[in-house]
Design an enzyme around this catalytic site. Structure first.
Site, short mmCIF file in Angstrom:
data_model
loop_
_atom_site.label_atom_id
_atom_site.label_comp_id
_atom_site.label_asym_id
_atom_site.label_seq_id
_atom_site.Cartn_x
_atom_site.Cartn_y
_atom_site.Cartn_z
N ASP A 8 0.57 -1.31 -0.02
CA ASP A 8 0.01 -0.10 0.04
C ASP A 8 0.86 1.24 0.04
O ASP A 8 0.47 2.21 0.71
CB ASP A 8 -1.06 -0.14 1.31
CG ASP A 8 -2.03 -0.89 1.39
OD1 ASP A 8 -1.88 -1.96 0.12
OD2 ASP A 8 -2.99 -1.06 2.09
N LYS A 106 -7.02 -4.89 -3.23
CA LYS A 106 -7.83 -5.42 -1.86
C LYS A 106 -8.62 -4.13 -1.51
O LYS A 106 -8.38 -3.17 -1.69
CB LYS A 106 -6.83 -5.81 -0.91
CG LYS A 106 -5.69 -4.68 -0.32
CD LYS A 106 -4.65 -5.10 0.54
CE LYS A 106 -4.19 -4.04 1.39
NZ LYS A 106 -4.87 -3.10 2.09
N CYS A 151 -2.22 -2.74 7.34
CA CYS A 151 -1.80 -3.83 6.40
C CYS A 151 -0.53 -4.44 6.46
O CYS A 151 -0.75 -5.67 6.04
CB CYS A 151 -2.00 -2.74 5.04
SG CYS A 151 -3.75 -2.23 5.06
C1 VGL Z 1 -4.78 0.86 5.57
C2 VGL Z 1 -6.44 1.63 7.13
C3 VGL Z 1 -7.27 1.60 6.14
C4 VGL Z 1 -3.39 0.30 5.46
C5 VGL Z 1 -5.51 0.66 4.67
O1 VGL Z 1 -2.71 0.22 4.15
O2 VGL Z 1 -2.48 -0.04 6.53
N1 VGL Z 1 -5.10 1.23 6.92
N2 VGL Z 1 -6.94 1.30 4.68
#
Ligand code: VGL
Ligand code: ZN
Length: 207
Positions: A8, A106, A151
């Site tokens: 991410d 995702k 994540c």
């Molecule tokens: C994430 C919160 C919501 C992450 C993704 O990538 O850690 N955290 N969506």
């Protein structure tokens, strides 16, 4: 066979983004350097529809940080982030994608969140990443990116549970620390589950 999972590293998680992770920008350069040490690299991409149930804005009267129930699971609410086909969902500028073998989307189902790159938060559906890595003969997985306490943590825990030797490259990650101590708690939780916590300098494969 070793693989790196880059988690991410997207605009909404770096400075100026909707859910900016403190120091998130720093991982761009660090991950680029780290990637040079790997033959197989998979990246995960948070990829939410606009009506995603993890967005506080989709629950009247609720605010980011509030806890609700979503699909029978406890769900922390977040600002609107990483909406499909928006700038915020793009990978961070300067992040080297040329060497990526696979990208896993995702969080695409509005009714359940997905912190891990392997499964949704209810472990109801697999993304295909586990099968992909097995098919490639991977036995050891390194994890880096954003965010350490969400994540990255859940991706590492699932990798370990799937039987991969799993290492988190701590200096190439940054955390949200919504409550101070969350990152430390995540590190402890991962170690307890058998995930090794390492630093990129200790990987023994200097550039
Ligand atoms: C994430 C919160 C919501 C992450 C993704 O990538 O850690 N955290 N969506
Ligand atoms: Zn998300």
């Amino acid at each position: 066979m070793e693989a790196l999972i880059v988690v991410d590293v997207q605009n909404d998680f770096i400075a100026g983004g909707a859910l900016a992770v403190p120091g998130g920008d720093a991982v761009i350069l660090l991950v680029n350097r780290l990637q040079a040490k790997f033959q197989l690299i998979a990246a995960t991409r948070d990829w939410h529809p606009p009506d995603h149930g993890s967005f506080a804005a989709n629950h009247p009267g609720k605010h980011p940080g509030d806890l609700i129930e979503l699909g029978g699971l406890k769900q922390t609410l977040w600002p609107v982030h990483c909406v499909q086909n928006t700038l915020g969902a793009d990978f961070a500028p300067g992040l080297n994608r040329n060497c990526w073998d696979k990208v896993v989307l995702k969080g695409t189902d509005a009714n359940i969140d997905s912190y891990s790159g392997f499964y949704d938060n209810g472990h109801r559906k697999a993304t295909g990443l586990g099968e992909y890595l097995r098919r490639k003969g991977v036995s050891t997985v390194f994890v880096a990116g954003l965010a350490t306490d969400y994540c990255v943590k859940f991706t590492a825990l699932d990798a370990r549970a799937l039987g991969f030797a799993t290492l988190v490259v701590r200096d190439c990650c940054r955390g949200v620390d919504l409550n101070p101590g969350d990152v430390e708690g995540a590190i402890h939780e991962m170690r307890t589950a058998g995930v090794a916590i390492v630093d990129s300098a200790d990987l023994g494969k200097p550039l």
